[in-house]
Scaffold this motif. Structure first.
Motif, short mmCIF file in Angstrom:
data_model
loop_
_atom_site.label_atom_id
_atom_site.label_comp_id
_atom_site.label_asym_id
_atom_site.label_seq_id
_atom_site.Cartn_x
_atom_site.Cartn_y
_atom_site.Cartn_z
N SER A 41 61.86 42.88 40.55
CA SER A 41 61.54 41.41 41.20
C SER A 41 60.34 41.03 40.37
CB SER A 41 61.29 41.38 42.78
OG SER A 41 62.85 41.78 43.27
N LYS A 42 59.49 41.88 40.29
CA LYS A 42 58.28 41.47 39.56
C LYS A 42 58.32 41.01 38.03
CE LYS A 42 55.11 44.44 42.46
NZ LYS A 42 54.26 45.60 42.43
N CYS B 142 65.37 50.02 54.83
CA CYS B 142 64.11 49.87 54.29
C CYS B 142 63.61 51.30 53.38
CB CYS B 142 63.04 49.51 55.00
SG CYS B 142 63.22 47.73 55.59
N GLN C 56 64.12 38.42 38.16
CA GLN C 56 64.89 38.34 39.24
C GLN C 56 66.31 38.05 38.88
OE1 GLN C 56 62.65 35.47 41.94
NE2 GLN C 56 62.59 37.24 43.08
N VAL D 142 68.14 42.82 39.81
CA VAL D 142 67.47 43.31 41.00
C VAL D 142 68.64 44.12 41.82
CG1 VAL D 142 66.34 42.95 43.16
CG2 VAL D 142 65.86 41.29 41.08
N THR E 173 61.55 46.00 44.34
CA THR E 173 60.12 45.26 44.26
C THR E 173 59.74 45.23 42.83
OG1 THR E 173 59.62 45.85 46.37
CG2 THR E 173 57.92 44.96 45.08
N GLU E 174 59.91 46.41 42.16
CA GLU E 174 59.42 46.46 40.90
C GLU E 174 60.34 45.69 39.77
OE1 GLU E 174 56.59 47.92 39.84
OE2 GLU E 174 56.13 48.20 41.77
N LEU F 19 63.41 50.26 48.05
CA LEU F 19 62.50 49.31 48.25
C LEU F 19 61.73 48.89 46.94
CD1 LEU F 19 61.11 49.03 51.88
CD2 LEU F 19 62.48 47.36 50.46
N ASN F 20 61.16 50.32 46.49
CA ASN F 20 60.36 50.42 45.20
C ASN F 20 61.14 49.83 44.01
OD1 ASN F 20 57.87 50.90 43.97
ND2 ASN F 20 59.40 52.27 42.87
#
Length: 486
Positions: free
Chosen positions: A130-131, A118, A134, A361, A127-128, A123-124
């Motif tokens: 995925s928004k 993690c 994907q 991703v 996540t970014e 992670l960032n």
């Protein structure tokens, strides 16, 4: 009644978990990680302090998960430890079980977690992305796959500039074997005994460990003598092993081969580093027989060896094809094959496509991994901490334990070969099993390897500290000193 029994067991376990958390927080500050009390040379054996408190876990407990696995998942799946661990959280070099207990992860999800569990930068990035998006296949344009390929190609020597993204190391090796055969027009592949290259039907053929192989056709794949400096027929001298390759080509083939594949340091085979100078000799032999040379960097890549970014660089060679996975994604399902434009061009004869290869991703996460490893100077860190571990383990071998037959490796890719008989090098399978289990009891998670399961594999996330390293070796010292199977 069965349901009532499960509910009662779960209620008891939850009560134990709450008590454990209460007492750990009361007596051990905010770190709910302390193992039962052990001492080494009069000093407490405790994990180094770590400023992180795991989140409360209220999910299914170990027994319930195991029952469900046994009911719905294939019986070929295995788990570590007689009493399997339910791992629910990870942070950098540590893992946490359902009770909140902390463990030093010294096997990194089978050599997969490179930056750390993690890691915030990875992670960032995931996540970014995925928004926004994907999934999009390579039939459309997206910058993430191109950016990642560019960054990866920049890490490669010579003319290794064309990248194919896949989902795993097995798939990467399958694709590399296809490339070798199509490019050369030959079928025969040469691999090493004691090697592991994957679990698909094709890569099982490449693998040279009987424990992983089913009785299916190997598919024109032949295994030559392993250049093992410790257990090998010719010791650390490469000449005899290289002659075996030439003899195999002369007597066992038409004189032409498609390719040769090798890990520079064999992973599942027990952290066996090839005899110095071996690959340079063999690459020349294979190329004269019309074949290409493939380096399997699934475990040795991305600076883990400390001395070099790629394992093959330790042997002063440049392969024609390089495969990689595991550490490339820090846990993402990601792999890659890198080759030359000439070899890559042959796949354009037909449609070559991978639905998830270069997923945006995974590409964003993979690029973040490369940047973290550079920014945090993880290769140099692996050299520093790995040398410290190796020196301390070799000291245990020389001064305290004849059951340690060999300590080997580079950087944070280390093996401790345990024996029953130091002189004859008889594999210490029972001792390794005991050490493996009891290290878990004191808070250290390691791996096992080798055909006989007698090698303790130490391959932690590349963010492990020297304090962690000392705890690790102290734990090994404690467990060996009190082992029943010595």
């Amino acid at each position: 009644m069965a349901l009532q029994g499960i509910l009662l067991k779960r209620t008891v376990q939850e009560a134990k978990t709450k008590l454990w958390r209460f007492f750990s927080c009361s007596f051990f500050s905010t770190d709910s990680s302390s193992a039962p009390s052990y001492r080494v040379e009069g000093k407490p054996l405790t994990l180094p302090p770590f400023d992180y408190t795991p989140k409360p876990y209220n999910g299914p407990l170990a027994d319930e998960i195991l029952q469900k696995r046994q009911k719905y998942l294939g019986p070929s799946l295995f788990h570590y430890y007689k009493k399997p661990l339910n791992i629910v959280e990870g942070k950098m070099q540590y893992l946490y079980d359902e009770t909140g207990r902390r463990y030093l992860d010294a096997i990194a999800g089978i050599v997969t977690v490179s930056c750390g569990h993690c890691h915030p930068d990875v992670l960032n990035a995931i996540t970014e992305q995925s928004k926004l998006l994907q999934h999009a296949t390579t039939v459309y344009l997206h910058h993430a796959i191109a950016d990642f390929a560019e960054a990866l190609a920049s890490k490669m020597p010579g003319n290794l500039k064309v990248v194919y993204f896949v989902n795993s190391g097995s798939e990467a090796n399958e694709l590399a074997m296809l490339m070798a055969r199509v490019y050369t027009g030959n079928l025969g592949m040469i691999g090493l005994r004691n090697a592991y290259h994957g679990g698909t039907s094709g890569t099982i053929g490449l693998t040279g460990l009987g424990t992983w192989k089913y009785p299916i056709p190997q598919g024109n794949i032949h295994h030559v003598v392993n250049p093992d400096p410790y257990r090998g027929t010719f010791g650390s001298s490469p000449g005899g092993y290289a002659k075996d390759v030439q003899d195999h080509i002369n007597y066992g083939t038409s004189g032409k081969v498609a390719g040769f594949i090798a890990e520079t340091i064999q992973g599942a085979g027990g952290v066996v580093e090839l005899a110095p100078g071996y690959l340079e000799m063999v690459y020349d032999i294979v190329r004269r027989a019309g074949g290409v040379c493939i380096a399997d960097e699934v475990q040795t890549g991305f600076g883990r060896t400390g001395s070099h970014y790629w394992g093959f660089e330790t042997q002063d060679v440049i392969p024609d094809i390089v495969t990689m996975a595991k550490g490339i994604g820090n846990g993402l399902p990601l792999g890659a094959v890198v080759t030359t434009p000439e070899i890559a061009s042959v796949l354009a004869q037909k449609i070559q496509f991978n639905t998830f290869g270069g997923n945006p991703v995974c590409s964003a996460g993979g690029l973040a991994v490369l940047r973290v490893l550079d920014k945090e100077k993880r290769q140099a860190h692996c050299a520093d901490v790995g040398s410290h571990i190796l020196a301390r383990l070799r000291s245990l071998k020389e001064e305290r334990y004849e059951n340690i037959g060999d300590v080997r490796g580079r950087g944070l890719m280390i093996g401790m070969d345990l024996t029953k008989d130091f002189k004859n090098k008889t594999p210490g399978t029972e001792l390794a099993a005991e050490v493996f289990e009891r290290l878990r009891d004191v808070g250290v998670l390691v791996g096992k390897g080798g055909l006989h399961g007698n090698v303790i594999r130490i391959k932690p996330p590349m963010c492990i500290t020297k304090e962690d390293a000392d705890f690790l070796v102290d734990a090994i010292d404690h467990v060996l000193a009190t082992a029943k199977n010595r």
